[in-house]
Design a protein around this motif. Structure first.
Motif, PDB file in Angstrom:
ATOM      1  N   TRP A  37       2.172   2.073  -3.476  1.00  0.00           N
ATOM      2  CA  TRP A  37       1.103   2.686  -4.277  1.00  0.00           C
ATOM      3  C   TRP A  37       0.832   4.116  -3.828  1.00  0.00           C
ATOM      4  O   TRP A  37       0.717   5.027  -4.648  1.00  0.00           O
ATOM      5  N   TYR A  38       0.766   4.333  -2.542  1.00  0.00           N
ATOM      6  CA  TYR A  38       0.455   5.653  -1.988  1.00  0.00           C
ATOM      7  C   TYR A  38       1.553   6.670  -2.326  1.00  0.00           C
ATOM      8  O   TYR A  38       1.264   7.809  -2.690  1.00  0.00           O
TER       9      TYR A  38
ATOM     10  N   HIS B 285       0.831  -1.209   0.000  1.00  0.00           N
ATOM     11  CA  HIS B 285       0.000   0.000   0.000  1.00  0.00           C
ATOM     12  C   HIS B 285       0.864   1.257   0.000  1.00  0.00           C
ATOM     13  O   HIS B 285       0.550   2.235  -0.691  1.00  0.00           O
TER      14      HIS B 285
END
Length: 328
Positions: free
Chosen positions: A23-24, A20
């Motif tokens: 992606w962030y 995550h």
């Protein structure tokens, strides 16, 4: 079997957290920082920021596992901004000269320090953004930890510029204060209350992280003349003591987490998240000890020998071996 279960849970949480985070960082980090054009960061700065961002992702994964709740949208925003602030502040501390700001250092005021030495204004901009977002009831604790981190950073800077022989006990204190308060600074932006037992556990965790950072940065610190507990003991040829102190801090950190009021499953999974960092650091220490046995004196000037490459599959297999050992 419990060992395998908790190791699996910790591995799953870390994979999820870092996937995550990747992606962030790619799609949201620049927008979240909301920097004016005059403060836009270049490619090199973005690489450094990414390093800090993923380091704080590890902190967040451990803290969220302990409380068994993910970061809220606001907490994620604050963690991202604080990662960038930490990166910017460390750059300022690394590059400024003590003689240029001798009077300012004794003001014990990181905000005044930032305004005085940060001509670009990036650190000040990031700090003000955090102040605006952070709820009023959390500001006092945030400022307290920020001032402690600033104080110990300045103390370490003075030790590195001093010609006196390093005081090992003082360096042990600096290691604990720098690492412990840095982790608690990030914890202070999380919204749930901080109990005394959790505060102590995270302080011990930060102390341990500082050991890990200083052990991995041995070549760089030796080259730059930075005085840390790890660099001092390595220069004195006392790696055995460094290894002993590290293992003592590992044990103290696990014990502190087990004294927190959280359910045992959350605590043990958190301990196995910590076990990943400990295992990698043990690979590094083993390399140093092997080099010392081979060359009689640790070859601190030889980057190729000293710096441990975790992309090397042999080092990865060694880390896995350490990781598969059950916790005491």
């Amino acid at each position: 079997m419990l060992h395998i279960y908790y190791l699996f849970c910790a591995t799953f949480r870390l994979i999820l957290a870092f996937s995550h985070a990747a992606w962030y960082f790619r799609w949201h980090a620049s927008r979240v920082l909301d920097l004016p054009e005059s403060m836009a960061i270049g490619a090199d700065e973005k690489r450094r920021l990414k390093h800090y961002f993923f380091g704080t992702t590890y902190l967040a994964a451990l803290m969220c596992c302990l409380r068994n709740n993910p970061l809220t949208r606001s907490e994620k925003l604050l963690f991202t901004k604080l990662s960038a602030l930490s990166c910017s502040f460390d750059d300022l501390v690394d590059t400024f000269q003590l003689r240029d700001c001798a009077d300012l250092l004794w003001q014990d005021n990181p905000e005044a320090f930032g305004r005085a030495v940060d001509q670009r204004g990036l650190a000040w901009h990031l700090l003000q953004n955090i102040f605006r977002i952070l709820p009023e009831h959390q500001l006092g604790l945030f400022r307290a930890y920020m001032h402690r981190v600033f104080r110990v950073e300045m103390t370490e800077k003075q030790k590195s510029s001093s010609l006196r022989d390093p005081d090992i006990e003082e360096l042990k204190r600096i290691t604990a204060e720098k690492g412990g308060n840095s982790v608690l600074l990030f914890r202070s932006v999380l919204s749930h209350p901080l109990a005394a037992a959790e505060e102590n556990a995270l302080y011990q965790f930060g102390h341990l992280i500082q050991y890990c950072d200083d052990i991995f940065d041995l070549w760089h610190d030796h080259k730059s003349g930075a005085v840390t507990l790890a660099s001092s003991l390595a220069a004195q040829g006392d790696l055995a003591l460094l290894s002993t102190l590290f293992e003592q801090q590992v044990a103290a950190t696990h014990l502190a987490f087990r004294k927190t009021p959280y359910p045992s499953g959350q605590v043990e999974t958190t301990s196995y998240i910590l076990h990943f960092l400990v295992s990698i650091t043990r690979v590094c220490l083993r390399n140093y000890l092997d080099l010392e046995r081979k060359y009689k004196v640790l070859p601190l000037v030889n980057r190729t020998l000293i710096v441990v490459d975790m992309d090397n599959w042999l080092n990865r297999f060694l880390a896995i071996r350490f990781l598969l050992r059950p916790l005491p």
